[in-house]
Motif scaffolding. Structure first.
Motif, mmCIF file in Angstrom:
data_model
loop_
_atom_site.group_PDB
_atom_site.id
_atom_site.type_symbol
_atom_site.label_atom_id
_atom_site.label_comp_id
_atom_site.label_asym_id
_atom_site.label_seq_id
_atom_site.Cartn_x
_atom_site.Cartn_y
_atom_site.Cartn_z
ATOM 1 N N PHE A 86 -20.576 33.715 -36.218
ATOM 2 C CA PHE A 86 -19.340 32.930 -36.290
ATOM 3 C C PHE A 86 -18.832 32.606 -34.893
ATOM 4 O O PHE A 86 -18.503 31.453 -34.593
ATOM 5 N N PHE A 87 -18.759 33.613 -34.019
ATOM 6 C CA PHE A 87 -18.292 33.371 -32.657
ATOM 7 C C PHE A 87 -19.225 32.414 -31.928
ATOM 8 O O PHE A 87 -18.770 31.544 -31.183
ATOM 9 N N LEU A 88 -20.522 32.563 -32.169
ATOM 10 C CA LEU A 88 -21.505 31.706 -31.502
ATOM 11 C C LEU A 88 -21.366 30.262 -31.955
ATOM 12 O O LEU A 88 -21.562 29.327 -31.164
ATOM 13 N N ALA A 89 -21.026 30.047 -33.231
ATOM 14 C CA ALA A 89 -20.922 28.689 -33.761
ATOM 15 C C ALA A 89 -19.539 28.082 -33.563
ATOM 16 O O ALA A 89 -19.408 26.868 -33.346
ATOM 17 N N PHE A 90 -18.491 28.916 -33.618
ATOM 18 C CA PHE A 90 -17.116 28.411 -33.607
ATOM 19 C C PHE A 90 -16.618 28.072 -32.206
ATOM 20 O O PHE A 90 -16.087 26.967 -31.970
ATOM 21 N N LEU A 91 -16.783 28.970 -31.270
ATOM 22 C CA LEU A 91 -16.210 28.777 -29.936
ATOM 23 C C LEU A 91 -16.749 27.542 -29.209
ATOM 24 O O LEU A 91 -15.964 26.778 -28.622
ATOM 25 N N PRO A 92 -18.076 27.285 -29.208
ATOM 26 C CA PRO A 92 -18.595 26.127 -28.459
ATOM 27 C C PRO A 92 -18.085 24.777 -28.949
ATOM 28 O O PRO A 92 -18.169 23.784 -28.210
ATOM 29 N N GLN A 93 -17.551 24.714 -30.167
ATOM 30 C CA GLN A 93 -17.023 23.447 -30.667
ATOM 31 C C GLN A 93 -15.817 22.970 -29.861
ATOM 32 O O GLN A 93 -15.477 21.783 -29.887
ATOM 33 N N PHE A 94 -15.172 23.890 -29.146
ATOM 34 C CA PHE A 94 -13.957 23.551 -28.403
ATOM 35 C C PHE A 94 -14.161 23.655 -26.895
ATOM 36 O O PHE A 94 -13.193 23.757 -26.145
ATOM 37 N N VAL A 95 -15.408 23.624 -26.458
ATOM 38 C CA VAL A 95 -15.708 23.693 -25.025
ATOM 39 C C VAL A 95 -16.765 22.655 -24.683
ATOM 40 O O VAL A 95 -17.787 22.531 -25.375
ATOM 41 N N SER A 96 -16.530 21.906 -23.611
ATOM 42 C CA SER A 96 -17.520 20.955 -23.118
ATOM 43 C C SER A 96 -18.513 21.693 -22.224
ATOM 44 O O SER A 96 -18.128 22.305 -21.225
ATOM 45 N N MET A 97 -19.770 21.653 -22.605
ATOM 46 C CA MET A 97 -20.796 22.347 -21.838
ATOM 47 C C MET A 97 -21.083 21.661 -20.497
ATOM 48 O O MET A 97 -21.813 22.182 -19.660
#
Length: 211
Positions: free
Chosen positions: A131-142
């Motif tokens: 969940f953390f791996l999938a959820f957090l990156p949605q709100f961060v520009s790599m």
């Protein structure tokens, strides 16, 4: 926020609150511990659960959680460990004598045990890691200068909202505890129900796949 690459932080916080309010294993566990053993034990369990979220956040930031997504073996090992731990807790609640569940037993060492158990129920759940791996990156520009720091800030923000809600649950459980001290027979039935539900969570976790 620009150098961290965080996107739509307000929407992220709203999503965090909605997710925290959704009942699940963590909600049930905090209410169970505080209801049977008092507000302090419930707070210790809540802090343990959120400490587990810190572990998952760091794992997501460092890319360790990605191993669970790509390795069926790693996912299965963690999943069965977590399931076995939940089943063990549930069985203890079902077979423990009523005298062993008195609030005085949880003083001192009981707080540490509640923290440890809360943390392990969270850390040993691979679904939380994914969940953390999938959820957090949605709100961060790599493409940001420091996206890893952005992931860390988001993870800690999620934990902050979760901790506040967990404390509310522990306080609510404390009120239930005061009711149970005057009705020990009701408390015994609650132990049986809670033990059965924890067993159910363990079986459910054991049967879950990665997706």
């Amino acid at each position: 926020m620009n150098t961290l690459g965080i996107l739509h932080f307000d929407a992220f916080l709203l999503a965090c609150i909605a997710l925290n309010l959704t009942p699940g294993l963590d909600t049930f566990y905090i209410l169970t511990r505080s209801g049977r053993e008092g507000r302090g034990v419930g707070m210790a369990a809540a802090l343990g659960i959120n400490a587990g979220c810190i572990v998952h956040t760091l794992a997501a930031v460092l890319g360790i959680s990605a191993i669970l997504m790509t390795s069926a073996l790693a996912f299965s090992v963690l999943k069965y460990l977590g399931a076995a731990y939940l089943v063990w807790i549930g069985l203890r609640m079902l077979v423990a004598r009523s005298g062993a569940r008195q609030p005085t037993v949880t003083r001192g060492m009981g707080l540490a045990a509640a923290f440890r158990q809360g943390m392990l129920t969270n850390v040993l759940n691979p679904k939380v890691a994914l969940f953390f791996l999938a959820f957090l990156p949605q709100f961060v520009s790599m493409q940001a200068a420091h996206p890893q720091l952005g992931l860390l800030v988001l993870g800690l923000s999620f934990i902050g909202t979760g901790t506040m809600w967990s404390m509310v649950l522990a306080l609510l459980g404390g009120h239930i505890h005061r009711l149970l001290t005057t009705r020990p027979r009701f408390g015994q039935w609650m132990d049986r129900v809670c033990g059965t539900v924890l067993l159910g969570f363990g079986v459910k976790l054991a049967l879950q796949g990665r997706h």
